[in-house]
Design a protein around this motif. Structure first.
Motif, PDB file in Angstrom:
ATOM      1  N   ILE A  90       0.863  -1.184   0.000  1.00  0.00           N
ATOM      2  CA  ILE A  90       0.000   0.000   0.000  1.00  0.00           C
ATOM      3  C   ILE A  90       0.896   1.230   0.000  1.00  0.00           C
ATOM      4  O   ILE A  90       1.723   1.403   0.909  1.00  0.00           O
ATOM      5  CB  ILE A  90      -0.906   0.022   1.250  1.00  0.00           C
ATOM      6  CG1 ILE A  90      -1.918  -1.134   1.200  1.00  0.00           C
ATOM      7  CG2 ILE A  90      -1.618   1.369   1.386  1.00  0.00           C
ATOM      8  CD1 ILE A  90      -2.757  -1.266   2.467  1.00  0.00           C
ATOM      9  N   THR A  91       0.758   2.058  -1.019  1.00  0.00           N
ATOM     10  CA  THR A  91       1.503   3.318  -1.076  1.00  0.00           C
ATOM     11  C   THR A  91       0.512   4.438  -0.774  1.00  0.00           C
ATOM     12  O   THR A  91      -0.471   4.641  -1.516  1.00  0.00           O
ATOM     13  CB  THR A  91       2.125   3.512  -2.475  1.00  0.00           C
ATOM     14  OG1 THR A  91       2.956   2.386  -2.762  1.00  0.00           O
ATOM     15  CG2 THR A  91       2.957   4.787  -2.527  1.00  0.00           C
ATOM     16  N   TYR A  92       0.775   5.163   0.301  1.00  0.00           N
ATOM     17  CA  TYR A  92      -0.218   6.156   0.747  1.00  0.00           C
ATOM     18  C   TYR A  92       0.444   7.128   1.721  1.00  0.00           C
ATOM     19  O   TYR A  92       1.548   6.902   2.203  1.00  0.00           O
ATOM     20  CB  TYR A  92      -1.374   5.421   1.436  1.00  0.00           C
ATOM     21  CG  TYR A  92      -2.638   6.245   1.612  1.00  0.00           C
ATOM     22  CD1 TYR A  92      -3.177   6.962   0.550  1.00  0.00           C
ATOM     23  CD2 TYR A  92      -3.278   6.294   2.842  1.00  0.00           C
ATOM     24  CE1 TYR A  92      -4.334   7.710   0.715  1.00  0.00           C
ATOM     25  CE2 TYR A  92      -4.446   7.029   3.016  1.00  0.00           C
ATOM     26  CZ  TYR A  92      -4.961   7.739   1.945  1.00  0.00           C
ATOM     27  OH  TYR A  92      -6.106   8.476   2.100  1.00  0.00           O
ATOM     28  N   ARG A 130      -8.239   6.880   3.107  1.00  0.00           N
ATOM     29  CA  ARG A 130      -8.891   5.974   2.167  1.00  0.00           C
ATOM     30  C   ARG A 130      -8.277   4.573   2.154  1.00  0.00           C
ATOM     31  O   ARG A 130      -8.654   3.755   1.322  1.00  0.00           O
ATOM     32  CB  ARG A 130      -8.860   6.564   0.750  1.00  0.00           C
ATOM     33  CG  ARG A 130      -9.887   7.646   0.556  1.00  0.00           C
ATOM     34  CD  ARG A 130     -10.025   8.042  -0.889  1.00  0.00           C
ATOM     35  NE  ARG A 130     -11.220   8.846  -1.079  1.00  0.00           N
ATOM     36  CZ  ARG A 130     -12.415   8.355  -1.311  1.00  0.00           C
ATOM     37  NH1 ARG A 130     -12.597   7.061  -1.419  1.00  0.00           N
ATOM     38  NH2 ARG A 130     -13.453   9.150  -1.463  1.00  0.00           N
ATOM     39  N   CYS A 131      -7.335   4.308   3.043  1.00  0.00           N
ATOM     40  CA  CYS A 131      -6.708   2.978   3.059  1.00  0.00           C
ATOM     41  C   CYS A 131      -7.122   2.122   4.238  1.00  0.00           C
ATOM     42  O   CYS A 131      -6.813   0.931   4.255  1.00  0.00           O
ATOM     43  CB  CYS A 131      -5.192   3.104   3.031  1.00  0.00           C
ATOM     44  SG  CYS A 131      -4.595   3.490   1.390  1.00  0.00           S
ATOM     45  N   GLU A 135       3.803  -1.389   3.872  1.00  0.00           N
ATOM     46  CA  GLU A 135       3.400   0.013   3.749  1.00  0.00           C
ATOM     47  C   GLU A 135       4.532   0.803   3.112  1.00  0.00           C
ATOM     48  O   GLU A 135       5.672   0.738   3.588  1.00  0.00           O
ATOM     49  CB  GLU A 135       3.105   0.623   5.130  1.00  0.00           C
ATOM     50  CG  GLU A 135       1.917   0.043   5.861  1.00  0.00           C
ATOM     51  CD  GLU A 135       0.579   0.594   5.372  1.00  0.00           C
ATOM     52  OE1 GLU A 135       0.562   1.602   4.623  1.00  0.00           O
ATOM     53  OE2 GLU A 135      -0.451  -0.002   5.763  1.00  0.00           O
ATOM     54  N   THR A 171       5.125   4.474   2.828  1.00  0.00           N
ATOM     55  CA  THR A 171       4.520   5.721   3.313  1.00  0.00           C
ATOM     56  C   THR A 171       5.129   6.922   2.602  1.00  0.00           C
ATOM     57  O   THR A 171       6.344   7.079   2.547  1.00  0.00           O
ATOM     58  CB  THR A 171       4.711   5.834   4.835  1.00  0.00           C
ATOM     59  OG1 THR A 171       4.157   4.663   5.439  1.00  0.00           O
ATOM     60  CG2 THR A 171       4.007   7.061   5.394  1.00  0.00           C
ATOM     61  N   LEU A 185      -3.157   9.168  -4.676  1.00  0.00           N
ATOM     62  CA  LEU A 185      -2.979   7.921  -3.922  1.00  0.00           C
ATOM     63  C   LEU A 185      -4.312   7.598  -3.247  1.00  0.00           C
ATOM     64  O   LEU A 185      -5.128   8.492  -3.078  1.00  0.00           O
ATOM     65  CB  LEU A 185      -1.879   8.118  -2.873  1.00  0.00           C
ATOM     66  CG  LEU A 185      -0.474   8.411  -3.449  1.00  0.00           C
ATOM     67  CD1 LEU A 185       0.489   8.719  -2.303  1.00  0.00           C
ATOM     68  CD2 LEU A 185       0.034   7.238  -4.295  1.00  0.00           C
ATOM     69  N   PRO A 186      -4.537   6.337  -2.871  1.00  0.00           N
ATOM     70  CA  PRO A 186      -3.598   5.235  -2.754  1.00  0.00           C
ATOM     71  C   PRO A 186      -3.266   4.535  -4.070  1.00  0.00           C
ATOM     72  O   PRO A 186      -4.031   4.551  -5.025  1.00  0.00           O
ATOM     73  CB  PRO A 186      -4.336   4.249  -1.826  1.00  0.00           C
ATOM     74  CG  PRO A 186      -5.786   4.498  -2.057  1.00  0.00           C
ATOM     75  CD  PRO A 186      -5.880   5.974  -2.306  1.00  0.00           C
ATOM     76  N   TYR A 227      -5.128   1.680  -8.718  1.00  0.00           N
ATOM     77  CA  TYR A 227      -5.474   2.938  -8.061  1.00  0.00           C
ATOM     78  C   TYR A 227      -6.983   2.908  -7.832  1.00  0.00           C
ATOM     79  O   TYR A 227      -7.673   2.056  -8.373  1.00  0.00           O
ATOM     80  CB  TYR A 227      -5.088   4.136  -8.933  1.00  0.00           C
ATOM     81  CG  TYR A 227      -3.592   4.191  -9.197  1.00  0.00           C
ATOM     82  CD1 TYR A 227      -2.746   4.865  -8.330  1.00  0.00           C
ATOM     83  CD2 TYR A 227      -3.042   3.531 -10.294  1.00  0.00           C
ATOM     84  CE1 TYR A 227      -1.375   4.888  -8.553  1.00  0.00           C
ATOM     85  CE2 TYR A 227      -1.679   3.562 -10.530  1.00  0.00           C
ATOM     86  CZ  TYR A 227      -0.840   4.247  -9.661  1.00  0.00           C
ATOM     87  OH  TYR A 227       0.499   4.269  -9.871  1.00  0.00           O
ATOM     88  N   SER A 286      -9.449   3.595  -4.385  1.00  0.00           N
ATOM     89  CA  SER A 286      -9.607   2.779  -3.177  1.00  0.00           C
ATOM     90  C   SER A 286     -10.748   1.768  -3.289  1.00  0.00           C
ATOM     91  O   SER A 286     -10.632   0.639  -2.800  1.00  0.00           O
ATOM     92  CB  SER A 286      -9.810   3.689  -1.964  1.00  0.00           C
ATOM     93  OG  SER A 286     -10.888   4.569  -2.164  1.00  0.00           O
TER      94      SER A 286
END
Ligand SMILES: N[C@@H](CCC(=O)N[C@@H](CS)C(=O)NCC(=O)O)C(=O)O
Length: 211
Positions: A7-9, A15-16, A32, A34, A54-55, A65, A67
């Motif tokens: 997960i890139t956020y 929204r994750c 993660e 970040t 993102l995410p 892409y 969410s």
């Protein structure tokens, strides 16, 4: 065999958190990645994202892409999309309803918190009522939002309801079925362990300190 997942956020629940809750409850691990505000401001990552936001979610060599598309992808992989087409259609309806409420919530948090909070909280029972009604129509409110098994829409709805309980602790007073449902889902052992972990507790709900 799906994964590994990344997960890139930004360093928030945002929204994750629903997808994290889903993964944790399904016993899955994820990494993660970040993204700090400073890195985002540089613009390169933004340019590389399909919609400039993102995410970003990686499942092996699949990059996604949006969410809700990510939630649905995980739902298809883990049997969280209802037992048949009928339930899947109803789950889509519920999840779109959750998205409508999330957009209202996000607008309040990021654009109108001080001036808008009182009116938002006053209108909230009207926005929560449809979910209480839907719940009451399924096993008298004693099961999940649709059907007999947990779904992606349950994680999304419970996550948003938990945020609203932080915003307005009494907001489920007129929705007893929803209040019990949040507790029931929250108590699922793997989900409970995640929600009690620093990974969840130390991550702010939103990016501007408002909640
Ligand atoms: N519909 C998208 C919305 C994504 C979105 O709003 N992302 C925000 C953070 S939650 C973002 O990337 N903001 C930074 C920007 O737009 O530059 C989704 O559900 O993933």
């Amino acid at each position: 065999m799906p994964g590994p997942f990344t997960i890139t956020y930004f360093p928030v629940r945002g929204r994750c958190e629903a997808m994290r809750m889903l993964l944790a409850d399904q016993g899955q691990e994820w990494k993660e990645d970040t993204v700090t505000g400073e890195l985002w401001q540089k613009g390169e990552l933004k340019k590389s994202c399909v919609f400039g936001q993102l995410p970003k979610f990686q499942d092996g060599d699949l990059t996604l892409y949006q969410s809700n598309a990510i939630l649905r992808h995980l739902a298809r992989n883990y049997g969280l999309y209802g037992k048949d087409q009928r339930e899947a259609a109803l789950l889509d309806m519920v999840n779109d309803g959750v998205e409508d409420l999330r957009l209202k919530y996000v607008q309040l948090i990021y654009q109108n918190y001080e001036e808008g909070k009182a009116a938002y909280v006053e209108a909230l029972p009207g926005h929560l009522r449809p979910f209480e009604t839907l719940l009451s129509q399924n096993r008298a409110g004693q099961a999940f939002i649709i059907g007999d098994q947990i779904s992606f829409a349950d994680y999304n709805l419970v996550e948003l309801l938990r945020n609203h309980l932080v915003l307005a602790p009494g907001c489920l007073a007129s929705c007893p079925l929803l209040a019990a449902y949040v507790e029931r889902v929250r108590a699922r052992p793997r989900l409970h362990a995640y929600l009690e972990s620093p990974a969840h507790r130390d991550r702010p709900i939103n990016g501007n300190g408002k909640q």
